[in-house]
Design an enzyme around this catalytic site. Structure first.
Site: not given
Ligand code: PGA
Length: 253
Positions: A10, A12, A96, A98, A166, A172, A212
């Site tokens: 991904n 991003k 996702h 985010e 996730e 991150g 991560s």
């Protein structure tokens, strides 16, 4: 029953044309296990999808990072599932964290998106995961099950779905879930699927881990029985992504 190992990258909201070309060149030169052993999918930003698709080796595939919840039309700034299929983009990442957090995408909205994208013929990487607060409150499974339930209520055929677990606190942050923590949630989620969706689906759907993942921790995570691969953010922009793809061999060892 075998679940083919799946490694998604991904990217991003990162990259310039030159950077994207460099990443693709690195991927194209890599010696990795065959497509029988591992399915590799990379997800550049929308604007680079045609470029990446045209340059990328044919045994790797591309994914969008999002798409609109229904048919296109007067939705300024959105990209529809139909447009992705028109461009032969096979995959899309939906839900996702985010987007759930920053763009307020609810479980129901994500469920609608997954159902619509599947109906258009896309394959979906559907993301679920709890925040640190939710984990500390002991509600990890409850959160992940509610996110999955909103998809299950709208989707009958799971053949083209990969679930990405996730944990938000691991994304991150450099704070990876331990292999035991990942395995526990994957196993619980699979049991939830068996009880609420069907045992066939539970045993065949791939549940991949994200948060991560890097070249150094991937093999230990891959060794866990219910970890069927990875969704990789930061490390998918680097050469160590190749090592993560290679961790698929842990399953056949
Ligand atoms: P990360 O991101 O690997 O940079 O933690 C994973 C993801 O958000 O998919």
């Amino acid at each position: 029953m075998t679940r083919k190992f799946f490694v998604g990258g991904n990217w991003k909201c990162n990259g310039t044309t030159d950077e994207v070309k460099k990443i693709v060149a690195t991927l194209n030169q890599a010696e990795v296990p065959s497509e029988d052993v591992v399915e590799v999918v990379v997800s550049p930003p929308f604007v680079f999808l045609p470029l990446v698709k045209s340059l990328l080796r044919s045994d790797f595939h591309v994914s969008a990072q999002n798409c609109w919840v229904r048919k296109g039309g007067a939705y300024t700034g959105e990209v529809s599932a139909e447009m992705l299929t028109n461009l032969d983009i096979p995959w899309v990442i939906l839900g996702h964290s985010e987007r759930r957090a920053l763009l307020a995408e609810s479980n129901e909205f994500v469920g609608d998106k997954v159902a619509y994208a599947l109906a258009q013929g896309l394959k979906v990487i559907a993301c679920v995961g709890e925040t640190l607060e939710q984990r500390e409150a002991g509600s990890t499974l409850e959160v992940v099950a509610a996110q999955t339930k909103a998809i299950a209520e709208r989707v009958k055929n799971w053949d083209n779905v990969v679930i990405a677990y996730e944990p938000v606190w691991a994304i991150g942050t450099g704070k990876v879930a331990s292999p035991a923590q990942a395995q526990e949630v994957h196993e619980d989620l699979r049991a939830w699927l068996a009880a609420n969706v069907g045992s066939d689906i539970a045993s065949t759907v791939r549940i991949i881990y994200g948060g991560s993942v890097n070249g150094a921790n991937c093999r230990e995570l891959a060794a866990k029985a219910d970890v069927d691969g990875f969704l990789v953010g930061g490390a998918s922009l680097k050469a160590e992504f190749i090592d993560i793809i290679k961790s698929a061999t842990v399953k056949s060892a």
